[in-house]
Design a protein around this motif. Structure first.
Motif, PDB file in Angstrom:
ATOM      1  N   ALA A  53      32.374  -7.029  79.104  1.00  0.00           N
ATOM      2  CA  ALA A  53      31.612  -7.186  80.344  1.00  0.00           C
ATOM      3  C   ALA A  53      31.813  -8.571  80.947  1.00  0.00           C
ATOM      4  O   ALA A  53      30.875  -9.181  81.442  1.00  0.00           O
ATOM      5  CB  ALA A  53      30.134  -6.929  80.082  1.00  0.00           C
ATOM      6  N   GLY A  54      33.030  -9.080  80.895  1.00  0.00           N
ATOM      7  CA  GLY A  54      33.315 -10.373  81.508  1.00  0.00           C
ATOM      8  C   GLY A  54      33.848 -11.366  80.498  1.00  0.00           C
ATOM      9  O   GLY A  54      33.701 -11.199  79.293  1.00  0.00           O
ATOM     10  N   ASP A  55      34.494 -12.418  81.004  1.00  0.00           N
ATOM     11  CA  ASP A  55      35.098 -13.411  80.126  1.00  0.00           C
ATOM     12  C   ASP A  55      34.164 -14.560  79.796  1.00  0.00           C
ATOM     13  O   ASP A  55      34.582 -15.569  79.219  1.00  0.00           O
ATOM     14  CB  ASP A  55      36.392 -13.952  80.750  1.00  0.00           C
ATOM     15  CG  ASP A  55      36.167 -14.559  82.135  1.00  0.00           C
ATOM     16  OD1 ASP A  55      35.005 -14.684  82.538  1.00  0.00           O
ATOM     17  OD2 ASP A  55      37.168 -14.896  82.793  1.00  0.00           O
ATOM     18  N   ASP A  56      32.864 -14.408  80.139  1.00  0.00           N
ATOM     19  CA  ASP A  56      31.907 -15.464  79.810  1.00  0.00           C
ATOM     20  C   ASP A  56      31.185 -15.203  78.497  1.00  0.00           C
ATOM     21  O   ASP A  56      30.235 -15.908  78.149  1.00  0.00           O
ATOM     22  CB  ASP A  56      30.881 -15.633  80.934  1.00  0.00           C
ATOM     23  CG  ASP A  56      30.123 -14.348  81.252  1.00  0.00           C
ATOM     24  OD1 ASP A  56      30.558 -13.264  80.794  1.00  0.00           O
ATOM     25  OD2 ASP A  56      29.110 -14.419  81.977  1.00  0.00           O
ATOM     26  N   LEU A  57      31.635 -14.200  77.747  1.00  0.00           N
ATOM     27  CA  LEU A  57      31.013 -13.875  76.470  1.00  0.00           C
ATOM     28  C   LEU A  57      31.803 -14.498  75.321  1.00  0.00           C
ATOM     29  O   LEU A  57      33.023 -14.642  75.407  1.00  0.00           O
ATOM     30  CB  LEU A  57      30.960 -12.355  76.272  1.00  0.00           C
ATOM     31  CG  LEU A  57      30.129 -11.567  77.284  1.00  0.00           C
ATOM     32  CD1 LEU A  57      30.290 -10.072  77.032  1.00  0.00           C
ATOM     33  CD2 LEU A  57      28.670 -11.972  77.206  1.00  0.00           C
ATOM     34  N   PRO A  58      31.138 -14.857  74.229  1.00  0.00           N
ATOM     35  CA  PRO A  58      31.873 -15.370  73.071  1.00  0.00           C
ATOM     36  C   PRO A  58      32.740 -14.267  72.464  1.00  0.00           C
ATOM     37  O   PRO A  58      32.391 -13.083  72.520  1.00  0.00           O
ATOM     38  CB  PRO A  58      30.770 -15.800  72.110  1.00  0.00           C
ATOM     39  CG  PRO A  58      29.571 -15.018  72.517  1.00  0.00           C
ATOM     40  CD  PRO A  58      29.675 -14.811  73.993  1.00  0.00           C
TER      41      PRO A  58
ATOM     42  N   ALA B  98      21.575 -14.965  76.653  1.00  0.00           N
ATOM     43  CA  ALA B  98      21.961 -16.089  75.802  1.00  0.00           C
ATOM     44  C   ALA B  98      23.467 -16.113  75.574  1.00  0.00           C
ATOM     45  O   ALA B  98      24.098 -17.177  75.600  1.00  0.00           O
ATOM     46  CB  ALA B  98      21.219 -16.007  74.470  1.00  0.00           C
ATOM     47  N   LEU B  99      24.058 -14.941  75.351  1.00  0.00           N
ATOM     48  CA  LEU B  99      25.509 -14.871  75.161  1.00  0.00           C
ATOM     49  C   LEU B  99      26.237 -15.402  76.386  1.00  0.00           C
ATOM     50  O   LEU B  99      27.235 -16.126  76.263  1.00  0.00           O
ATOM     51  CB  LEU B  99      25.941 -13.424  74.893  1.00  0.00           C
ATOM     52  CG  LEU B  99      25.412 -12.750  73.626  1.00  0.00           C
ATOM     53  CD1 LEU B  99      25.885 -11.302  73.584  1.00  0.00           C
ATOM     54  CD2 LEU B  99      25.856 -13.480  72.373  1.00  0.00           C
TER      55      LEU B  99
ATOM     56  N   HIS C 223      25.340 -17.629  78.271  1.00  0.00           N
ATOM     57  CA  HIS C 223      25.194 -19.091  78.303  1.00  0.00           C
ATOM     58  C   HIS C 223      25.930 -19.760  77.139  1.00  0.00           C
ATOM     59  O   HIS C 223      25.772 -20.960  76.926  1.00  0.00           O
ATOM     60  CB  HIS C 223      23.714 -19.483  78.289  1.00  0.00           C
ATOM     61  CG  HIS C 223      23.073 -19.437  79.642  1.00  0.00           C
ATOM     62  ND1 HIS C 223      22.752 -18.251  80.289  1.00  0.00           N
ATOM     63  CD2 HIS C 223      22.702 -20.435  80.500  1.00  0.00           C
ATOM     64  CE1 HIS C 223      22.205 -18.530  81.460  1.00  0.00           C
ATOM     65  NE2 HIS C 223      22.162 -19.841  81.620  1.00  0.00           N
ATOM     66  N   GLY C 224      26.699 -18.974  76.408  1.00  0.00           N
ATOM     67  CA  GLY C 224      27.542 -19.548  75.362  1.00  0.00           C
ATOM     68  C   GLY C 224      26.990 -19.513  73.958  1.00  0.00           C
ATOM     69  O   GLY C 224      27.650 -19.991  73.024  1.00  0.00           O
ATOM     70  N   VAL C 225      25.796 -18.981  73.747  1.00  0.00           N
ATOM     71  CA  VAL C 225      25.234 -18.897  72.396  1.00  0.00           C
ATOM     72  C   VAL C 225      26.044 -17.898  71.575  1.00  0.00           C
ATOM     73  O   VAL C 225      26.358 -16.793  72.046  1.00  0.00           O
ATOM     74  CB  VAL C 225      23.756 -18.479  72.448  1.00  0.00           C
ATOM     75  CG1 VAL C 225      23.220 -18.190  71.048  1.00  0.00           C
ATOM     76  CG2 VAL C 225      22.926 -19.568  73.123  1.00  0.00           C
ATOM     77  N   SER C 226      26.362 -18.257  70.345  1.00  0.00           N
ATOM     78  CA  SER C 226      27.182 -17.379  69.510  1.00  0.00           C
ATOM     79  C   SER C 226      26.576 -17.157  68.124  1.00  0.00           C
ATOM     80  O   SER C 226      27.260 -16.672  67.221  1.00  0.00           O
ATOM     81  CB  SER C 226      28.606 -17.930  69.371  1.00  0.00           C
ATOM     82  OG  SER C 226      28.591 -19.210  68.783  1.00  0.00           O
ATOM     83  N   THR C 227      25.302 -17.494  67.950  1.00  0.00           N
ATOM     84  CA  THR C 227      24.564 -17.145  66.730  1.00  0.00           C
ATOM     85  C   THR C 227      23.269 -16.469  67.150  1.00  0.00           C
ATOM     86  O   THR C 227      22.492 -17.033  67.923  1.00  0.00           O
ATOM     87  CB  THR C 227      24.243 -18.375  65.870  1.00  0.00           C
ATOM     88  OG1 THR C 227      25.461 -19.011  65.471  1.00  0.00           O
ATOM     89  CG2 THR C 227      23.470 -17.974  64.621  1.00  0.00           C
TER      90      THR C 227
END
Length: 315
Positions: A15-20, A239-240, A242-246
């Motif tokens: 759903a886009g390249d802004d996900l981890p 959150a994803l 916004h770059g959160v990956s945990t």
């Protein structure tokens, strides 16, 4: 032709390249999930639960807590549980440590990863820790400094980040201030908790923006959502982005906070994995094995799993 649903997996549509590309699932079921049970779960069941979670591919499994048994009797078996635990290479088994006495017990048990539990609000600090907002840091400082000196990794939980049942909406600046103080003490990561499950995606994004503005790298942040208003997955996606990956979650959606009466279950790990798999985000988790584990545990607890994905796949 067999479809993805029949296989037990969603179709992967990024759903886009802004996900981890990959997310660490921080499994809290054995600690945060079981601490809220009305009865004490036998240590043998807990050990099998942890072992099954590792079999399902989870690499961070929060095993227990060294809180005083008077306050959380469900976790009074921390020492025998850790003594009986078969530790696997590549799997972390953090424990919650409330104070220096808890740290002593954790060090004696050979623990390598600990977590402390702070409050973003005055009222909850008093109710949960019997400390003022400022006094909690005096309690945490020797715990974190000693743990770091011993080579332990320390995570800092920040509770009541979005709403507090006694104080209402929580000031984001207060949350950032508490989080920054924990990082300054030596915590390697903050887990931002929606303890009573009232957050919305806009709040999540705004808080993460505020942490970024304060110079906090996203790699130092995790999120911990409860699903009281059905917003946990929506908030996770925010959150994803916004770059959160945990992301914290609990197998089968078990748990809540025993000191916050309105808190319902944690985000179910199965529901989280279904979302992430559908977005093409790697987790390393075998959803079938995980669902089987939650069905097994539900049988041990004598009630069905709250997870909607478990109900859909195994109902």
């Amino acid at each position: 032709m067999t479809n993805a649903h029949e296989l037990g997996l969603p179709e992967r549509v990024p759903a886009g390249d802004d996900l981890p590309a990959e997310v660490t699932v921080w499994e809290v079921g054995p600690r945060d999930g079981l601490q809220n049970e009305s009865s004490v779960v036998p240590v043998e069941v807990k050990l099998e639960f942890i072992d099954r979670l590792a079999d399902a591919g989870l690499t961070t499994i929060e095993a227990t807590s060294f809180v005083h048994p008077k306050w959380v009797p469900q976790l009074a078996d921390a020492e025998p549980l850790l003594a009986g635990l078969t530790r696997r290479a590549g799997v972390r088994y953090p424990v919650l440590v409330p104070n220096e006495r808890g740290l002593d017990r954790a060090l004696a048990a050979g623990v390598e990863h600990i977590a402390i539990f702070a409050s973003a609000t005055e009222t909850f600090a008093n109710r949960n820790l019997n400390r003022t907002l400022d006094e909690q840091f005096a309690m945490f400082e020797p715990v974190v400094s000693r743990a770091v000196a011993e080579g332990l990794d320390v995570r800092g939980y920040v509770s009541m980040c979005f709403g507090d049942p006694w104080e209402g909406v929580v000031d984001r600046a207060a949350v950032v201030a508490v989080g920054r103080r924990l990082l300054d003490l030596g915590c390697s990561q903050l887990s931002l908790g929606d303890t009573i499950g009232v957050a919305t995606a806009g709040q999540v994004g705004a808080l993460l923006d505020d942490f970024a503005a304060a110079g906090t790298p996203t790699s130092a942040l995790a999120v911990h959502f409860h699903d009281t208003y059905g917003q946990a997955l929506t908030n996770t996606l925010a959150a994803l982005r916004h770059g959160v990956s945990t992301v914290d979650s609990s197998a089968g959606g078990l748990g809540g906070c025993p000191f916050a009466g309105s808190a319902t279950g944690n985000l179910a790990t199965e529901d989280l994995v279904w979302l992430l798999e559908g977005l093409g985000v790697r987790t390393g988790v075998d959803l079938d094995r995980l669902a089987d584990t939650s069905v097994w545990l539900a049988g041990e607890l004598g009630r069905p799993s709250p997870s909607r994905v478990v109900a859909a796949l195994r109902g």
